[in-house]
Design an enzyme around this catalytic site. Structure first.
Site, PDB file in Angstrom:
ATOM      1  N   SER A  94     -57.085 -63.861 -16.935  1.00 23.16           N
ATOM      2  CA  SER A  94     -58.013 -64.479 -17.842  1.00 23.16           C
ATOM      3  C   SER A  94     -59.367 -63.368 -17.961  1.00 23.16           C
ATOM      4  CB  SER A  94     -58.483 -65.456 -17.168  1.00 23.16           C
ATOM      5  OG  SER A  94     -59.878 -65.961 -17.731  1.00 23.16           O
TER       6      SER A  94
ATOM      7  N   THR B  90     -61.988 -63.984 -17.622  1.00 28.17           N
ATOM      8  CA  THR B  90     -62.932 -64.430 -16.470  1.00 28.17           C
ATOM      9  C   THR B  90     -63.194 -63.403 -15.502  1.00 28.17           C
ATOM     10  OG1 THR B  90     -63.917 -66.435 -15.337  1.00 28.17           O
ATOM     11  CG2 THR B  90     -61.473 -66.163 -15.296  1.00 28.17           C
TER      12      THR B  90
ATOM     13  N   TYR C 284     -61.723 -70.909  -9.808  1.00 27.49           N
ATOM     14  CA  TYR C 284     -60.403 -70.558 -10.815  1.00 27.49           C
ATOM     15  C   TYR C 284     -60.393 -69.163 -11.173  1.00 27.49           C
ATOM     16  CZ  TYR C 284     -58.350 -69.873 -15.374  1.00 27.49           C
ATOM     17  OH  TYR C 284     -57.614 -69.362 -16.510  1.00 27.49           O
TER      18      TYR C 284
ATOM     19  N   LYS D 188     -57.279 -66.131 -10.477  1.00 29.70           N
ATOM     20  CA  LYS D 188     -56.606 -64.866 -11.338  1.00 29.70           C
ATOM     21  C   LYS D 188     -56.713 -63.603 -10.623  1.00 29.70           C
ATOM     22  CE  LYS D 188     -55.084 -67.803 -14.348  1.00 29.70           C
ATOM     23  NZ  LYS D 188     -53.792 -68.098 -14.295  1.00 29.70           N
TER      24      LYS D 188
HETATM   25  P1  NAD Z   1     -51.992 -75.624 -19.679  1.00 26.56           P
HETATM   26  O1  NAD Z   1     -52.431 -76.518 -18.466  1.00 26.56           O
HETATM   27  O2  NAD Z   1     -51.719 -76.111 -20.921  1.00 26.56           O
HETATM   28  O3  NAD Z   1     -50.322 -75.261 -19.171  1.00 26.56           O
HETATM   29  C1  NAD Z   1     -50.187 -74.772 -17.813  1.00 26.56           C
HETATM   30  C2  NAD Z   1     -48.745 -75.523 -17.377  1.00 26.56           C
HETATM   31  O4  NAD Z   1     -48.325 -75.205 -16.420  1.00 26.56           O
HETATM   32  C3  NAD Z   1     -48.877 -77.049 -17.737  1.00 26.56           C
HETATM   33  O5  NAD Z   1     -47.734 -77.284 -18.627  1.00 26.56           O
HETATM   34  C4  NAD Z   1     -48.665 -77.520 -16.357  1.00 26.56           C
HETATM   35  O6  NAD Z   1     -48.094 -78.786 -16.251  1.00 26.56           O
HETATM   36  C5  NAD Z   1     -47.904 -76.461 -15.673  1.00 26.56           C
HETATM   37  N1  NAD Z   1     -48.012 -76.288 -14.019  1.00 26.56           N
HETATM   38  C6  NAD Z   1     -49.201 -76.228 -13.521  1.00 26.56           C
HETATM   39  N2  NAD Z   1     -48.975 -76.083 -12.219  1.00 26.56           N
HETATM   40  C7  NAD Z   1     -47.781 -76.089 -12.037  1.00 26.56           C
HETATM   41  C8  NAD Z   1     -46.826 -76.068 -10.961  1.00 26.56           C
HETATM   42  N3  NAD Z   1     -47.107 -75.967  -9.634  1.00 26.56           N
HETATM   43  N4  NAD Z   1     -45.301 -75.986 -11.228  1.00 26.56           N
HETATM   44  C9  NAD Z   1     -44.848 -76.246 -12.351  1.00 26.56           C
HETATM   45  N5  NAD Z   1     -45.709 -76.383 -13.719  1.00 26.56           N
HETATM   46  C10 NAD Z   1     -47.028 -76.436 -13.418  1.00 26.56           C
HETATM   47  O7  NAD Z   1     -52.640 -74.264 -19.701  1.00 26.56           O
HETATM   48  P2  NAD Z   1     -52.824 -73.069 -20.631  1.00 26.56           P
HETATM   49  O8  NAD Z   1     -53.782 -73.008 -21.486  1.00 26.56           O
HETATM   50  O9  NAD Z   1     -51.512 -73.273 -21.399  1.00 26.56           O
HETATM   51  O10 NAD Z   1     -52.809 -71.852 -19.582  1.00 26.56           O
HETATM   52  C11 NAD Z   1     -51.321 -71.259 -19.149  1.00 26.56           C
HETATM   53  C12 NAD Z   1     -52.039 -70.103 -18.339  1.00 26.56           C
HETATM   54  O11 NAD Z   1     -53.056 -69.200 -18.752  1.00 26.56           O
HETATM   55  C13 NAD Z   1     -52.553 -70.722 -17.062  1.00 26.56           C
HETATM   56  O12 NAD Z   1     -52.316 -69.804 -15.953  1.00 26.56           O
HETATM   57  C14 NAD Z   1     -54.070 -70.302 -17.376  1.00 26.56           C
HETATM   58  O13 NAD Z   1     -54.837 -70.143 -16.190  1.00 26.56           O
HETATM   59  C15 NAD Z   1     -54.151 -69.088 -18.205  1.00 26.56           C
HETATM   60  N6  NAD Z   1     -55.283 -68.871 -19.189  1.00 26.56           N
HETATM   61  C16 NAD Z   1     -55.547 -70.118 -19.783  1.00 26.56           C
HETATM   62  C17 NAD Z   1     -56.676 -69.785 -20.811  1.00 26.56           C
HETATM   63  C18 NAD Z   1     -57.088 -70.908 -22.015  1.00 26.56           C
HETATM   64  O14 NAD Z   1     -57.918 -70.592 -22.239  1.00 26.56           O
HETATM   65  N7  NAD Z   1     -56.168 -71.576 -22.192  1.00 26.56           N
HETATM   66  C19 NAD Z   1     -57.651 -68.726 -20.705  1.00 26.56           C
HETATM   67  C20 NAD Z   1     -57.088 -67.643 -19.718  1.00 26.56           C
HETATM   68  C21 NAD Z   1     -55.992 -67.848 -19.008  1.00 26.56           C
END
Ligand code: NAD
Ligand code: UDP
Length: 328
Positions: A123, A125, A147, A151
């Site tokens: 991220s 971040t 968080y 990362k």
């Molecule tokens: P999201 O919460 O929609 O998707 C994450 C998925 O992982 C969910 O479906 C959840 O059920 C699953 N999950 C979580 N822990 C788990 C585990 N231990 N075992 C199996 N499944 C698990 O989030 P997103 O927005 O799709 O983000 C995906 C990744 O990208 C994450 O790692 C997040 O930190 C990173 N990210 C997201 C953003 C954003 O703005 N959305 C920005 C930067 C980074």
């Protein structure tokens, strides 16, 4: 070409699964639905059914190993993790345990089964309060929340593993602000409860489910005083993963996935109104603790090395976000 995708029913994961399957990859998707709904699978299948699914917690090493022992896996794309900055401050252990441990377990199992290609969701971040535009080679500044630390730690773990094992290929993707939805309207960002992020919040205001948008501060050192971010269409981000996977090579490679363009909160509200022909009532409130004024990417490295560049504009992002929101 068989890829394992963790968190594949989540927001970014589901869109990336579509982009990968469209390019001919067959997928093994793992998710435990801790932040997604099983109905995502039905809609994914309508778009492309070249996948199998396991309801597995990625921190359960035994269960992950079972999947690796059953399938010939070429590479892993690791999205699974928790992502709420606010929750991570209240429940830091929950975040370290899930986000850091899942990465370690996956890498360990990858090594055992000789899977040497790994793409990781990081991220913007991790840049903290560096000067914009953020560049991949910048020294990372401390983030203000657990968080962000999960990362930064996962990135360091992957770097150390790749240093120790010259056969390991890692792509660390630092996302800026993903918004919007697949053009079909079948999948999108389906937040539970009141959204923290701006686009789902605006969409819920437009829908009449929330009264008005609270804009967190108009006294930042930005042209109109509101916070500036680099919003990127989630399908552009998804296509960035396909490019990153195709270009994987030994060692660790870090890429910003953004547009390189900053947009203020007020500009985003105006774009949403224009794209969808509706009004978004708002009020200015206090700054949100932990927010930085400006965040946008230098995207030249991804363009040069991956041949990837975001194609969709702010109007596309707002139109597609609303198409999905108004369908659920
Ligand atoms: P999201 O919460 O929609 O998707 C994450 C998925 O992982 C969910 O479906 C959840 O059920 C699953 N999950 C979580 N822990 C788990 C585990 N231990 N075992 C199996 N499944 C698990 O989030 P997103 O927005 O799709 O983000 C995906 C990744 O990208 C994450 O790692 C997040 O930190 C990173 N990210 C997201 C953003 C954003 O703005 N959305 C920005 C930067 C980074
Ligand atoms: N924001 C806002 N009201 C909201 C949510 C967010 O004004 O209800 C602002 C926030 O201060 C930041 C921008 O919108 O300037 C993007 O915030 P978001 O939470 O979507 O992403 P972040 O960049 O914090 O990860």
């Amino acid at each position: 070409m068989k890829l394992l995708v963790t968190g594949g029913t989540g927001y970014i994961g589901s869109h990336t699964c579509v982009a990968l399957m469209d390019q001919g990859y067959s997928l093994i998707i793992l998710d435990n639905f801790s932040n997604s709904k099983s109905s995502v699978l039905e809609n994914l299948r309508k778009l492309n059914d070249n996948f199998i699914f396991y309801n597995i917690d990625v921190t359960d090493k035994k269960a992950v190993e079972q999947v690796f022992s059953k399938h010939e896996i070429d590479g892993v794309i690791h999205f699974a993790g928790y992502k709420s900055v606010e929750e991570s401050v209240v429940e830091p252990l929950k975040y370290y345990l899930n986000n850091v441990v899942s990465t370690m377990i996956l890498v360990k199992v990858c090594k055992k089964y000789n899977v040497n290609k790994f793409v990781f969701s990081s991220s913007a971040t991790v840049y903290g309060e560096n000067k914009v535009p953020f560049k991949e080679e910048m020294e990372l500044l401390p983030t203000t929340n657990p968080y962000g630390e999960t990362k930064a730690m996962s990135e360091r773990i992957l770097m150390d593993v790749a240093k120790a094992d010259p056969n390991f290929s890692v792509s660390i993707l630092r996302y800026f602000n993903p918004v919007g939805a697949h053009e079909s309207g079948l999948i999108g960002e389906n937040t539970k409860g009141i959204p923290n992020n701006i686009m789902p919040y605006i969409s819920k205001v437009a829908k009449g489910e929330l009264d008005k948008l609270k804009i967190y501060g108009n006294d930042y050192p930005t042209p109109d005083g509101t916070g500036v971010r680099d919003y990127i269409h989630v399908m552009d981000l998804a296509e960035g993963h396909v490019a990153a996977y195709k270009h994987l090579s030994k060692g660790v490679h870090i890429y910003n996935l953004g547009t390189g363009k900053g947009t203020s909160v007020l500009e985003l509200v105006q774009a949403f109104e224009k794209a969808n022909g509706m009004k978004v009532p708002y009020e200015i409130v206090e700054r949100r603790p932990g927010d930085i004024a400006v965040c946008y990417a230098d995207v030249s490295k991804a363009e040069k090395e991956l041949g990837w560049k975001a194609k969709r504009n702010l109007i596309d992002m707002c139109r597609d976000a609303w198409r999905f929101e108004s369908s659920i």
